[in-house]
Design a protein around this motif. Structure first.
Motif, PDB file in Angstrom:
ATOM      1  N   CYS A 168      43.753  61.121   1.210  1.00  0.00           N
ATOM      2  CA  CYS A 168      42.204  60.903   1.699  1.00  0.00           C
ATOM      3  C   CYS A 168      42.064  59.733   1.070  1.00  0.00           C
ATOM      4  CB  CYS A 168      41.094  62.127   1.084  1.00  0.00           C
ATOM      5  SG  CYS A 168      39.249  61.499   1.983  1.00  0.00           S
ATOM      6  N   CYS A 204      33.258  59.897   3.439  1.00  0.00           N
ATOM      7  CA  CYS A 204      33.748  61.266   4.182  1.00  0.00           C
ATOM      8  C   CYS A 204      33.323  61.084   5.169  1.00  0.00           C
ATOM      9  CB  CYS A 204      33.512  62.670   3.332  1.00  0.00           C
ATOM     10  SG  CYS A 204      33.375  64.242   4.471  1.00  0.00           S
ATOM     11  N   SER A 205      34.994  61.096   6.496  1.00  0.00           N
ATOM     12  CA  SER A 205      35.146  61.073   7.458  1.00  0.00           C
ATOM     13  C   SER A 205      33.791  62.122   8.204  1.00  0.00           C
ATOM     14  CB  SER A 205      36.075  61.076   8.948  1.00  0.00           C
ATOM     15  OG  SER A 205      36.528  62.366   8.004  1.00  0.00           O
ATOM     16  N   LEU A 206      33.625  63.294   7.838  1.00  0.00           N
ATOM     17  CA  LEU A 206      33.055  64.410   8.540  1.00  0.00           C
ATOM     18  C   LEU A 206      31.493  63.899   7.891  1.00  0.00           C
ATOM     19  CD1 LEU A 206      34.285  67.538   7.325  1.00  0.00           C
ATOM     20  CD2 LEU A 206      33.807  66.964   9.274  1.00  0.00           C
ATOM     21  N   TYR A 218      41.583  66.267  -4.905  1.00  0.00           N
ATOM     22  CA  TYR A 218      42.351  65.381  -4.126  1.00  0.00           C
ATOM     23  C   TYR A 218      42.451  63.929  -4.544  1.00  0.00           C
ATOM     24  CZ  TYR A 218      41.149  68.911  -0.057  1.00  0.00           C
ATOM     25  OH  TYR A 218      41.429  69.482   0.895  1.00  0.00           O
ATOM     26  N   GLU A 257      40.236  72.955   7.334  1.00  0.00           N
ATOM     27  CA  GLU A 257      39.546  71.559   8.451  1.00  0.00           C
ATOM     28  C   GLU A 257      40.237  71.173   9.050  1.00  0.00           C
ATOM     29  OE1 GLU A 257      38.439  68.775   5.154  1.00  0.00           O
ATOM     30  OE2 GLU A 257      37.232  69.676   4.497  1.00  0.00           O
ATOM     31  N   ASN A 278      30.299  68.646   3.408  1.00  0.00           N
ATOM     32  CA  ASN A 278      30.570  67.271   3.099  1.00  0.00           C
ATOM     33  C   ASN A 278      30.279  67.425   4.438  1.00  0.00           C
ATOM     34  OD1 ASN A 278      33.018  69.560   2.654  1.00  0.00           O
ATOM     35  ND2 ASN A 278      34.489  68.102   3.396  1.00  0.00           N
ATOM     36  N   CYS A 285      37.851  66.207   9.733  1.00  0.00           N
ATOM     37  CA  CYS A 285      37.920  65.266   8.865  1.00  0.00           C
ATOM     38  C   CYS A 285      39.162  64.397   9.413  1.00  0.00           C
ATOM     39  CB  CYS A 285      38.600  66.371   8.026  1.00  0.00           C
ATOM     40  SG  CYS A 285      40.277  65.454   6.921  1.00  0.00           S
TER      41      CYS A 285
HETATM   42 FE1  SF4 Z   1      36.078  63.690   3.735  1.00  0.00          FE
HETATM   43 FE2  SF4 Z   1      38.127  64.864   4.562  1.00  0.00          FE
HETATM   44 FE3  SF4 Z   1      37.965  63.344   2.557  1.00  0.00          FE
HETATM   45 FE4  SF4 Z   1      37.497  65.513   2.251  1.00  0.00          FE
HETATM   46  S1  SF4 Z   1      39.962  64.467   2.793  1.00  0.00           S
HETATM   47  S2  SF4 Z   1      36.704  63.689   1.313  1.00  0.00           S
HETATM   48  S3  SF4 Z   1      36.582  66.170   3.587  1.00  0.00           S
HETATM   49  S4  SF4 Z   1      38.101  62.960   4.622  1.00  0.00           S
END
Ligand code: SF4
Ligand code: 13P
Length: 330
Positions: A286, A106-108, A46, A220, A134, A192
Motif C-alpha cells: 500500500c 486510502c483509495s477506499l 501494513y 477486500e 476505511n 482498495c
Molecule cells: Fe486503504 Fe487499501 Fe491501503 Fe488499506 S491497503 S489503507 S484499504 S488503500
C-alpha cells in the motif's frame, strides 16, 4: 522556527521536512521522546517491519480503535493512514493525535467524497448506513454504524433481515457479506487499490506449484479471488489462522506488511505473497502505508506535528457510529 513558517511547511509537504543528523540513533531518540511526552505509538500491520517493531501497540483497524479508546497517553502517534488517525482523534478530542505524513490516505476513503455520498444516501431514505472504517470522518458522520473487516459480518447481522442497508465504501467487502448472509445491501462503488490487484490466474498457477499451500485472503479482495480462498479474514484473523493451522506453507492475499508478523509468530512456516496482475509494480504494497518512515515518525514526535485536526461538530456526529461499533464488538 516561527510557528507560521512551520505550519506553512506542513501545508506544502504534509510532513515535517527538516534535516536529521545522520549519526542520530532514531530508535533511541524516539523512545526518549515517547517517555518525555507520554506518547503512545499505534501501528497498523501494513507499515514497514522497522516501524512495526517500534510501535507500542500493533493491530488491525478494530484493535487500534479499541486501543485508541482506552489509552491514557497525552499524545497518540498513529502510524497507519489518515482515516485511522481521524478515528483516534474522534475518540480522543482532547488529546493531540499526530501522524508521520498527512499524505498517507486510502483509495477506499478517497472513493467516497461526502457530497456525493450524501446524494447517494438521499436516494435510499429508508436505508440504514453501514460504513467500513476505511472512510473519512465526514462519511462516518453520515453513517449509522461503522464496521471493520473483523466485525462487519456480526454487525451487519445485528440488523433485522427486513431492514434495508447501504454498505460503503468497499464494494468487495460488501459483496462478500451479501454472499455469505444472503442480504442485498446497496453497495457504494469503492475498492482498495492493493486488494483489487490480485491476479486470479497467477494465484491458481502458484497454488498448482505449491499443492500443500493454504490460500488465505482479506475480504477486500475481489469475489473471484475470494472464491478460491481456503480462509477469508481480517489481518488479525489471518494472523491467528496461520498460527493455529497445521500447514507450513501459505499463499497470502493481503498487503505485504503482514508477512513480517506472520514470519515472527511462525518462524518455521513459509509465507508467499499472492501475485498481483502486474508483478513489476509492487502492487502488494500500500503506497499510502509505505509513506510512513522512521525519519518522519521521529520528526512528528519531536515537533508534535502534523496533527489531525477535525471540527468539533464532525467529531460529535462521527463519534456516535464509532461508539456503536465498539459496543457491538465486545
Ligand atoms: Fe486503504 Fe487499501 Fe491501503 Fe488499506 S491497503 S489503507 S484499504 S488503500
Ligand atoms: P483490517 O485492519 O481491518 O484487517 O483492514 C485492512 C486494511 O485495509 C486497513 O487499511
Amino acid at each position: 522556527m516561527l510557528k507560521e513558517n512551520f505550519a506553512q511547511l506542513i501545508k506544502i509537504h504534509g510532513y515535517v521536512n527538516q534535516p536529521i543528523a545522520p549519526a542520530l540513533d532514531l530508535q533511541k531518540e524516539i523512545r526518549k521522546l515517547k517517555e518525555e511526552k507520554n506518547a503512545i505509538i499505534l501501528g497498523h500491520y501494513y507499515i514497514t517491519p522497522e516501524l512495526q517493531d517500534i510501535s507500542d501497540f500493533l493491530g488491525d483497524s478494530l484493535a487500534l480503535a479499541q486501543q485508541a479508546q482506552k489509552t491514557d497517553a497525552d499524545i497518540i502517534l498513529f502510524v497507519g493512514v489518515h482515516f485511522m488517525g481521524e478515528t483516534a482523534k474522534i475518540l480522543n478530542p482532547g488529546k493531540k493525535v499526530i501522524v508521520p505524513d498527512l499524505n498517507a490516505g486510502c483509495s477506499l476513503a478517497e472513493s467516497a467524497p461526502a457530497d456525493r455520498f450524501q446524494a447517494f444516501k438521499n436516494q435510499y431514505p429508508d436505508h440504514k448506513v453501514i460504513s467500513y472504517i476505511n472512510c473519512s470522518a465526514d462519511i462516518k458522520a453520515l453513517s449509522d454504524v461503522i464496521v471493520t473487516s473483523s466485525n462487519a459480518m456480526k454487525i451487519v447481522e445485528s440488523f433485522p433481515k427486513e431492514q434495508p442497508l447501504i454498505f460503503a465504501p468497499d464494494k468487495n467487502l460488501g459483496n462478500y457479506i451479501n454472499s455469505v448472509t444472503g442480504r442485498q445491501m446497496v453497495l457504494w462503488d469503492g475498492a482498495c487499490m492493493v486488494h483489487e490487484k490480485y491476479s486470479l490466474e497467477k494465484i491458481v498457477t502458484l497454488m498448482e506449484q505449491h499443492p500443500k499451500a493454504v490460500f488465505i485472503a482479506h475480504p477486500e479482495c475481489e469475489q473471484q479471488v475470494l472464491l478460491v480462498a481456503d480462509f477469508i479474514g481480517s489481518t488479525t484473523a489471518l494472523l491467528n489462522y496461520v498460527a493455529k493451522n497445521e500447514s507450513t506453507e501459505f499463499i497470502v492475499a493481503t498487503e505485504s506488511g503482514i508477512l513480517h508478523q506472520m514470519q515472527k509468530n511462525c518462524p518455521g512456516k513459509t509465507f508467499i505473497p499472492a501475485p498481483s496482475i502486474d508483478s513489476t509494480c509492487g502492487c502488494n504494497d500500500c503506497s499510502f502505508m509505505k509513506l510512513n518512515t522512521m525519519q518522519k515518525l521521529y520528526l512528528a514526535l519531536k515537533y508534535e506535528s502534523p496533527e489531525i485536526i477535525l471540527d468539533p461538530a464532525t467529531i460529535e456526529k462521527a463519534k456516535i457510529p464509532i461508539l456503536r461499533m465498539l459496543e457491538l464488538s465486545v
